[in-house]
Scaffold this motif. Sequence first.
Motif, PDB file in Angstrom:
ATOM      1  N   SER A   1      -7.389   9.202  -7.205  1.00 32.38           N
ATOM      2  CA  SER A   1      -6.145   9.105  -6.450  1.00 32.38           C
ATOM      3  C   SER A   1      -5.604   7.676  -6.473  1.00 32.38           C
ATOM      4  O   SER A   1      -6.365   6.714  -6.398  1.00 32.38           O
ATOM      5  N   LEU A   2      -4.283   7.563  -6.544  1.00 32.97           N
ATOM      6  CA  LEU A   2      -3.608   6.266  -6.430  1.00 32.97           C
ATOM      7  C   LEU A   2      -2.880   6.157  -5.095  1.00 32.97           C
ATOM      8  O   LEU A   2      -2.030   5.289  -4.912  1.00 32.97           O
TER       9      LEU A   2
ATOM     10  N   THR B   1     -11.006   6.736  -2.502  1.00 30.77           N
ATOM     11  CA  THR B   1     -12.340   6.453  -1.953  1.00 30.77           C
ATOM     12  C   THR B   1     -13.200   5.673  -2.939  1.00 30.77           C
ATOM     13  O   THR B   1     -14.336   5.329  -2.616  1.00 30.77           O
ATOM     14  N   ASP B   2     -12.679   5.399  -4.121  1.00 35.34           N
ATOM     15  CA  ASP B   2     -13.498   4.834  -5.187  1.00 35.34           C
ATOM     16  C   ASP B   2     -13.240   3.341  -5.386  1.00 35.34           C
ATOM     17  O   ASP B   2     -12.117   2.857  -5.212  1.00 35.34           O
TER      18      ASP B   2
ATOM     19  N   VAL C   1      -7.411  -0.792  -9.006  1.00 33.29           N
ATOM     20  CA  VAL C   1      -6.049  -0.534  -9.468  1.00 33.29           C
ATOM     21  C   VAL C   1      -5.050  -0.721  -8.323  1.00 33.29           C
ATOM     22  O   VAL C   1      -3.984  -1.322  -8.502  1.00 33.29           O
ATOM     23  N   LEU C   2      -5.388  -0.211  -7.156  1.00 35.77           N
ATOM     24  CA  LEU C   2      -4.469  -0.299  -6.019  1.00 35.77           C
ATOM     25  C   LEU C   2      -4.171  -1.743  -5.634  1.00 35.77           C
ATOM     26  O   LEU C   2      -3.074  -2.050  -5.158  1.00 35.77           O
ATOM     27  N   ARG C   3      -5.135  -2.662  -5.843  1.00 35.58           N
ATOM     28  CA  ARG C   3      -4.883  -4.072  -5.537  1.00 35.58           C
ATOM     29  C   ARG C   3      -3.805  -4.673  -6.434  1.00 35.58           C
ATOM     30  O   ARG C   3      -3.249  -5.721  -6.103  1.00 35.58           O
ATOM     31  N   SER C   4      -3.530  -4.029  -7.568  1.00 37.77           N
ATOM     32  CA  SER C   4      -2.455  -4.496  -8.446  1.00 37.77           C
ATOM     33  C   SER C   4      -1.135  -3.807  -8.134  1.00 37.77           C
ATOM     34  O   SER C   4      -0.067  -4.395  -8.293  1.00 37.77           O
ATOM     35  N   LEU C   5      -1.199  -2.543  -7.713  1.00 37.61           N
ATOM     36  CA  LEU C   5       0.006  -1.773  -7.445  1.00 37.61           C
ATOM     37  C   LEU C   5       0.586  -2.049  -6.060  1.00 37.61           C
ATOM     38  O   LEU C   5       1.790  -1.868  -5.839  1.00 37.61           O
TER      39      LEU C   5
END
Length: 533
Positions: free
Chosen positions: A45-46, A52-53, A59-63
């Motif tokens: 999931s994004l 949870t991963d 990835v989320l820290r970039s988006l």
Amino acid sequence: MTKLFTTTALLAALALPAYAVQPAEGETLADSQTYTYWLLDAIKSLDPAKNTDVEGSDVLRSLFEGLMNEDAKGEMIPGVAESYEVSDDQLTYTFKLRDAKWSNGEPVTAEDFAFAWQRVVNPETASEYAWYMELMNIQNATEIVAGEKTPDELGVKAIDDKTLEVTLTTPTPYFVSTLSHATTYPVPQGVVEEFGDKWTQPDHLVGNGAFTLASHNLGVEIVLNKNPEYWDADNVVMETVRGVTVNDNNVALTRYQAGELDRVQIPAGQYPRLSEQSPEEAVSVPYGCSYAYVMNLSDKGPEALKDVRVRQAMALGLNREVIVDQVLQGGQKPAYTWTHWAINGFTPPEGGMADMSMEDRMAKAKELLAEAGYGPDNPVKVSLQYNTDDSHRLLAIAAQQFWRPLGIEIELNNVEWKVHTDRLQSQDFDVARYAWCADYNEASTFLDWFRTDGYNSGKWSNEEYDKLLVEARTAEDTTPLYQRAEEILAEEMPAVFVYHYAKVNMINPAIKGLPRENLLNTWYAKDLYRVAE
């Protein structure tokens, strides 16, 4: 209200252009600013509320970007929040937001944070990390998660577009450290409401981070491009980031050596050889994760595991020293506690099986199994589930070999990551490989996992343990409380703790900016750059 600039890093970051990437003297930037790294599994999931991963968080820290970020040593530095103030009773935090934009050009507001946090605790979202807001001690979080209050009663509100107020139920020393976690990131309300569950697809996703989502071929690759709307875009050097999924770690290493990947995890047992051959590329540093075999103690779990003597015997019979010294060989350490040895301020309890010889452990394990009515003539029979990865397979085989002489017969069950996590969440397993990585650098990030109402996939429950962790939230000295909590885990053995992680990677020397001193291995693509080779 007391204005807090709690660290030198915070002061420095506020005084200077905040995240300026500075190539070292003598370095020349490469013409192509790309970074390609290895992913073992598909990113599920994004959605910041549903991820949870660890890989998803990367990835989320970039988006997206939260109120705070971490520097290369794990110190908290400003993200969207330029500064914050704390009330004298330590219960109210007021954050002043910088002029930041979403990738569609609209302003990021305090209301975006309030909406995102309310969405996490809303039972309709079904966030597996709703408990994180409880751990942050945000006012009414527990009641909202339980369905007793409505999401708009959460202790977070927008005073105006640039001012966010957060109210806690109790003083929480680690509160600011929780604010770099993906669960706390803002989300664009209009986009979420317009597209529903599809809002994270490449055509729809709007973020406020340094990168945007170019494409996401689930289980194949994810591609991010530099976001020109990011508030500090002028100081972001990297243009493109690719995460490539390769389920076989050895195949991934081959692709690294062929120049297709810039970073890959070193397979179990290969670090000594690779560090000798390529000392500038092979890297091993402490990493705040712990590996365990979780026991299913729910009504769906096997009867044998409900006997604490069986669980203790399994813990005693596992030769952790052989696992880290002969199987993994990458700087990992044997685990006799759930909390990682390098966590700030953590002191493990003294004594226990860590001080016993392996011979004495095996003798005690056989004695306990005999008392429980088990042994070679009447073996314990359980399955051990693990997700696809050669290291997990090797460790599972080793555990199987260690337990067999005790009269414990293990059936190995290899499944894909999504199946593995789904079964953990539904208690559809006997024993399962699991690892927990710290969300912040304090022991409660590990110990809260085993709370009765925590993540706790095996559904173990202990009233004294729960009370200790509640008391620790307001205690001036948490050491004796955390030590007693670890002692209870050692007595009850809801899981067999195996080893504490080290981050063992091959990293292309041309890639600069990956942290080596951050225990959580929190990295930001905006801090990376490629030098000419």
